[in-house]
Design an enzyme around this catalytic site. Structure first.
Site, short mmCIF file in Angstrom:
data_model
loop_
_atom_site.label_atom_id
_atom_site.label_comp_id
_atom_site.label_asym_id
_atom_site.label_seq_id
_atom_site.Cartn_x
_atom_site.Cartn_y
_atom_site.Cartn_z
N GLY A 152 0.78 -1.23 0.00
CA GLY A 152 0.00 0.00 0.00
C GLY A 152 0.80 1.27 0.00
N GLY B 93 5.13 3.19 0.54
CA GLY B 93 6.56 3.06 0.77
C GLY B 93 7.26 2.09 -0.16
CB ILE B 94 9.83 -0.53 0.58
CG1 ILE B 94 10.92 0.41 1.11
CG2 ILE B 94 10.46 -1.70 -0.15
CD1 ILE B 94 11.79 -0.20 2.19
CB SER C 195 14.94 -3.11 9.58
OG SER C 195 15.42 -1.86 10.06
CE1 TYR D 160 10.27 -2.26 11.79
CE2 TYR D 160 12.56 -1.66 12.12
CZ TYR D 160 11.49 -1.88 11.28
OH TYR D 160 11.64 -1.69 9.93
CE LYS E 252 10.76 -5.23 9.45
NZ LYS E 252 10.09 -5.75 8.23
#
Length: 247
Positions: free
Chosen positions: A10, A12-13, A141, A154, A158
């Site tokens: 949806g 960004g990247i 990330s 986070y 990741k």
């Protein structure tokens, strides 16, 4: 590239990856928890192949939702996608001593569990259909490498994505499924734009290229890993971080 499934398409990247893969001839399935942004992504694709591109709602943290998306894809294309990109991700930042159990679980459930569920569900379908060439690209990330203040949930999620990908690569190679992980650094995305300007400038000062990356720059690497040009790349971790010195 015949069929492509993108989770987190949806913005960004994710959106940039949909655009670059469509440019290369892939049929795009933009899957996102926010169906409106997924629909917007598909509407912006330059070739406008409406019968080949579509958007679907998905909650990657729920196996029922992931399986429903697979069935929807099979009804539309009569086969599972041979390119899977797991880019769905959220942040709920706080210092470790202040972070709630719920915020920790929410981030792990989307970022790590979601990657597991999508990889497992679609890999099974690829194997059952006897497709012998497929590529799964998961997005980690740079925070997973050394951690980051306020991002214990986070960073941990990741880091898990990277090792999940490497394990999947070892198990799925016998079926012709390659699994690789892309590790973006400081990229100009909606999540990054929530960072205060003074903190953003401090991050940029620690990047050798002295700028943020653009989503398309990450998308080009993802597209390479999705293509036959990377046919002998498996279990790789590729940093796209502009030479980030430290967080």
């Amino acid at each position: 590239m015949v069929c492509y499934n993108f989770v987190g398409g949806g913005s960004g990247i994710g959106r940039a990856t949909c655009q670059v893969l469509a440019r290369e001839g892939a049929s795009i399935i933009a899957a996102d928890r926010n169906i409106k942004t997924a629909e917007d992504t598909v509407s912006q694709l330059l070739d406008k192949k409406e019968n080949e591109h579509c958007s679907v709602h998905i909650d990657v943290s729920e196996s029922k939702s992931v399986k429903e998306v697979l069935q929807e894809v099979l009804r539309k294309y009569n086969r599972p996608p041979t390119i899977i990109v797991n880019c769905a991700g959220i942040t709920k930042d706080n210092f470790l001593l202040k972070m709630s159990e719920q915020d920790f679980e929410d981030v792990v459930n989307v970022n790590l569990k979601g990657t597991f569920l999508v990889t497992q569900t679609f890999a099974k379908a690829i194997i059952e259909k006897g497709l012998n060439q497929a590529s799964i690209i998961n997005i980690s990330s740079i925070a997973a490498r050394n951690g980051n203040i306020g991002q214990s949930n986070y960073s941990a999620s990741k880091a898990g994505v990277e090792l999940l990908t490497k394990t999947a690569a070892k198990e799925l190679a016998q079926f012709g499924i390659r699994c690789n992980v892309v590790i973006p650094g400081f990229i100009n995305t909606p999540i990054v734009n929530t960072i205060p300007p003074e903190l953003k400038n401090r991050f940029i000062a620690n990047i050798s290229c002295k700028r943020m990356g653009e989503p398309q720059e990450v998308a080009e690497v993802i597209t390479f890993l999705a293509s036959e040009k990377s046919s002998y790349i498996n279990s790789a971790s590729i940093e796209v971080c502009g030479g980030l010195l430290s967080l």
